[in-house]
Design an enzyme around this catalytic site. Sequence first.
Site, short mmCIF file in Angstrom:
data_model
loop_
_atom_site.label_atom_id
_atom_site.label_comp_id
_atom_site.label_asym_id
_atom_site.label_seq_id
_atom_site.Cartn_x
_atom_site.Cartn_y
_atom_site.Cartn_z
N GLY A 264 36.46 31.82 50.18
CA GLY A 264 37.22 31.99 48.95
C GLY A 264 36.96 31.01 47.83
O GLY A 264 37.49 31.18 46.74
N PRO B 193 32.43 30.83 53.78
CA PRO B 193 32.08 31.07 52.39
C PRO B 193 31.17 32.27 52.23
O PRO B 193 30.31 32.53 53.08
CB PRO B 193 31.32 29.78 52.01
CG PRO B 193 30.71 29.33 53.29
CD PRO B 193 31.68 29.70 54.37
N GLY B 194 31.36 33.01 51.17
CA GLY B 194 30.46 34.10 50.83
C GLY B 194 29.92 33.85 49.45
O GLY B 194 28.79 33.41 49.25
N ARG B 195 30.80 34.05 48.46
CA ARG B 195 30.41 33.92 47.05
C ARG B 195 29.78 32.57 46.73
O ARG B 195 28.80 32.49 46.00
CB ARG B 195 31.67 34.10 46.19
CG ARG B 195 31.41 34.13 44.71
CD ARG B 195 32.73 34.03 43.92
NE ARG B 195 33.80 34.78 44.50
CZ ARG B 195 34.16 36.01 44.13
NH1 ARG B 195 33.50 36.61 43.18
NH2 ARG B 195 35.17 36.62 44.74
N CYS C 126 29.70 58.32 33.53
CA CYS C 126 30.63 59.11 32.72
C CYS C 126 32.07 58.72 33.02
O CYS C 126 32.82 59.48 33.65
CB CYS C 126 30.40 60.59 32.98
SG CYS C 126 28.83 61.09 32.32
N GLU C 127 32.41 57.55 32.60
CA GLU C 127 33.77 57.01 32.79
C GLU C 127 34.00 56.08 31.60
O GLU C 127 33.17 55.19 31.35
CB GLU C 127 33.83 56.13 34.05
CG GLU C 127 33.59 56.84 35.33
CD GLU C 127 34.89 57.19 36.07
OE1 GLU C 127 35.97 56.73 35.65
OE2 GLU C 127 34.80 57.94 37.04
N1 LLP Z 1 36.53 35.57 55.02
C1 LLP Z 1 37.26 36.70 54.95
C2 LLP Z 1 38.11 37.09 56.07
C3 LLP Z 1 37.20 37.49 53.79
O1 LLP Z 1 37.91 38.61 53.72
C4 LLP Z 1 36.37 37.08 52.71
C5 LLP Z 1 36.31 37.87 51.48
C6 LLP Z 1 35.62 35.90 52.85
C7 LLP Z 1 35.74 35.17 54.02
C8 LLP Z 1 34.67 35.39 51.80
O2 LLP Z 1 35.26 35.12 50.59
P1 LLP Z 1 34.39 34.44 49.42
O3 LLP Z 1 33.98 33.07 49.90
O4 LLP Z 1 33.19 35.29 49.19
O5 LLP Z 1 35.29 34.42 48.26
N2 LLP Z 1 35.03 41.91 45.98
C9 LLP Z 1 35.69 40.72 45.50
C10 LLP Z 1 35.82 39.67 46.59
C11 LLP Z 1 36.55 40.17 47.80
C12 LLP Z 1 36.54 39.18 48.91
C13 LLP Z 1 37.06 39.77 50.15
N3 LLP Z 1 37.06 38.88 51.25
C14 LLP Z 1 34.95 40.20 44.28
O6 LLP Z 1 33.97 40.80 43.88
O7 LLP Z 1 35.37 39.21 43.68
#
Ligand code: LLP
Length: 456
Positions: free
Chosen positions: A268, A311-313, A380-381
Amino acid sequence: MRRVFLIFFMIILSLYSQGKQWFLEEKTHLGINEKNHLTIGGVDVVNLAEEFGTPLYVIDGNRIIERYKEFLRAFDSLYPKVEIKYAYKANTSLAVLKILKNQGAGADIVSGGELYVAMTIGLAPEKIIFTGNNKTDEELRMALDAGVIINFDSIHEMERLKKICAEKKKIVRVSFRVNPSVSPETHPHLATGLWKSKFGIHEDSVLEAYKSAKGFEYFKISGIHMHIGSQILDSEPYKEATSKLMDLAGKLKNHLGVELDFIDVGGGVGIRYKKDMKSVPIKNFAEDIVKTIKEKIKEYNLKQPLLYLEPGRWIVGDAGILLTRVSTIKKTPFKKFIGVDAGFNTLVRPVLYDAYHEVVLANRVNEKSEEEVYVAGNLCESGDILAKDRLLPKVEENDLLAFLDAGAYAISMASAYNSRPFPAEVLVLNGKYYLIRERESYKDLLRNQLIPEFLK
Ligand code: LLP
């Protein structure tokens, strides 16, 4: 004389930095070459667009590695037992996953599909934690067979897995996702640990949940988990939620005699999408989280647990860009619309969360900005506007735009809406580039579709 020279130098420097694009300061993998083209990992994006067509996702593997290492270092320099479970949902392209696997990353997965992908790249099952709400029996079976950690979202889910384990006589490592009821500052859709949120079990049912798990012969209780949301730029809610999680770990020890192997504080941490958005160094988050954990270990006299992070983002977000070609320019009494060949099928974040992605005129980056425009997608939105009121140089048809920070939640959230095939994807690594996803063809749109005999 020396002073005069110094002042002169300072003036030149300040003029230079005023004209310099803000994103180049920290997104060090991006640059501008002698042709005034945007580069990523040293590769000219104009050439990439010509070779592979548009829309095109481009991702820089070296940047991913750099960010992974920085994230890991921030935590493991303060706490000896850290494991990163990269959140697959941010970007699930195989080449990206392989790069992260080679760095030693584990996986946070949330579906049978993500489990399948993790197994396909040969990730060791013990490095995988399966979160996700509403897991089906089929997914639970698959996870049990694979041997990954299963992170329950509810007591009901645990009861279903008990039946499957008893049937298969198989032991599994388990944990619970806790809803810590904290509200970080982010888009409402991105806060996942609110009291009213659908995720996890609430604090008041944690003891009951673990007690039931403890009494079941095929479960090995391994940890406790939370994930409070996404694109969070302040470490305060992490402190608050980690503290609650550790209090629960203390309670589990004192009331049930359960000592946990790991504490998972989720993902997050946000990134800087916009010039006036603050960027918080990852080490601030690490300091706050680790400090809280250490204090609580002392308070409850706990065995030092492993610290899992998801972490993802933060790892892949700024490594990727989306290239799109300008097809039409239209002036209406309201706005000037720059019409491009991408839409929310390729980048849904602006439409779904009102998210800001920096737009760069990739074939003339340093040209003076002149006019405020809307960048309109090709779906088309009426909501399909990818950028609003952006000050750009005078854009012309056939120009190339780059949407920055499209490494996370862009291709992984793409769709084929309006029958627009999925774009291609290119990886840049060590100054070279590789096609890692072929552009879908129109024929691919028909794949898996059947027409009943009587309609033929
Ligand atoms: N762990 C869990 C259980 C999660 O559900 C998520 C993201 C992460 C880790 C990783 O979160 P990050 O570090 O990437 O923030 N589609 C949205 C983001 C949705 C995230 C959902 N869960 C966007 O484009 O901002």
